[in-house]
Design a protein around this motif. Structure first.
Motif: not given
Length: 352
Positions: A216-223, A313-317, A323-328
């Motif tokens: 899967x390629x989930x979206x990560x949202x940080x609020x 919010x960033x979409x994972x590859x 760590x990378x998608x969360x950093x974005x």
């Protein structure tokens, strides 16, 4: 007598004059107030010149530009967030390691108890069979020689002891099973946040890894709750905790079907399985609903006011580490904070 080792505190004190001078030069060069918060940023910059914070300061001051207090406030939030995250990670990892070790030891102990119980039961059956054979022989032959009487008496005593051992082993097995279940529950608690009841950072990381492993390629949202420090400073941490619980409940309700976790402090992280547009729509609904609420103290009905949150919010590859998608997503969050808060930033620097 062994020579005394120089303490870290003494060594640090000997280096202090040069360190104070470097920190002072930084504060003077930037013409900023030497407040505790600003001093902490200066200390982090001059002592860790290769850190992400130092690099960001260098980027913001490139060309002779001086830092503003707004820059420092944003940088201070990053320093605090980084330290809280590191502390939380260490505590969680240590607790989970201890629980895992205890679980393994208890599983091994349970196996030993089960084997001992089985062996004692089988031995007891053999003894009873032998005793029955002796009794039948005595009944058929009449009086028995003295040694037969001794064997009969010893066998009866052994049977009594084996039965007692079986009883104790059964109790030990039952207690071991209860402790094993308690350890399983404790490991489950290690993956949840005690304040809000949401999954914690470790649970979020494990769930992300599972979804990436499944292709899967989930979206990560940080609020992150806006101006949360003001709530704590004005009303106290107890009220702040209530606000966090209310935010977590509202996010869980709005993001039903998605994975919502408390990542640390006033920050929440959410995994979305759908498109980034779907993630934005869900978060936007939650943002509007929470922004409409008027929080009050239950004891006095004093108005706390509106509480808002900012989101990145960033979409994972494919196969991308968290760590990378969360950093974005985290960078987008701070961009949302810098743009005035109470908004959503997504990949491509698009604000909602």
């Amino acid at each position: 007598m062994a020579p005394l080792q120089q303490s870290d505190a003494v060594a640090s004190a000997q280096k202090s004059p040069a360190l104070y001078q470097r920190i002072g030069e930084f504060l003077v060069a930037q013409r900023i107030e030497p407040s505790p918060a600003n001093y902490a940023i200066a200390y982090a910059v001059v002592t860790e010149t290769d850190s992400a914070l130092a690099q960001e300061v260098a980027a913001r001051t490139d060309g002779g530009v001086r830092l503003t207090q707004r820059d420092l406030d944003e940088l201070g939030m990053k320093v605090e967030h980084s330290q809280l995250a590191a502390d939380s990670q260490q505590v969680t990892e240590a607790a989970e390691l201890l629980a895992a070790r205890a679980q393994a030891q208890m599983d091994g102990f349970t196996d030993v108890v089960v084997r001992m119980h089985t062996q004692a039961r089988d031995f007891g059956r053999d003894l009873i069979a032998s005793a029955d054979a002796i009794e039948r022989s005595r009944a058929e032959q009449g009086a028995s020689p003295p040694f037969v009487e001794d064997v009969s008496r010893i066998t009866a005593a052994m049977i009594a002891r084996v039965r007692e051992a079986e009883r104790r082993l059964e109790e030990a097995h039952r207690e071991a099973e209860e402790l094993r279940r308690a350890l399983e529950a404790a490991r489950g608690d290690a993956l949840s946040d005690p304040l809000t009841g949401l999954p914690n950072r470790r649970a979020f990381e494990e769930t992300y890894a599972e979804r990436i492993a499944a292709g899967q390629t989930p979206c990560v949202a940080v609020c992150d709750v806006d101006h949360f420090k003001h709530v704590n400073d004005r009303f106290g941490h107890t009220v702040g905790d209530r606000v966090l619980c209310a935010i977590s409940a509202a996010l869980s309700e709005a993001c039903a079907g998605h994975f919502v976790a408390r990542h640390g402090g006033e920050e929440f992280a959410i995994l979305f399985d759908g498109s980034i547009a779907d993630a934005v729509a869900v978060i936007e609904e939650a943002r509007i609903n929470i922004g409409r609420k008027r929080f009050r103290l239950r004891e006095s009905d004093v108005l706390i006011g509106t509480v808002t949150f900012s989101t990145g919010i960033s979409l994972a590859l494919a196969n991308e580490p968290l760590a990378k998608v969360f950093e974005r997503a985290d960078a987008l969050l701070y961009a949302a904070k810098a743009s005035g808060r109470d908004c959503i930033f997504v990949d491509g620097d698009v604000s909602i």
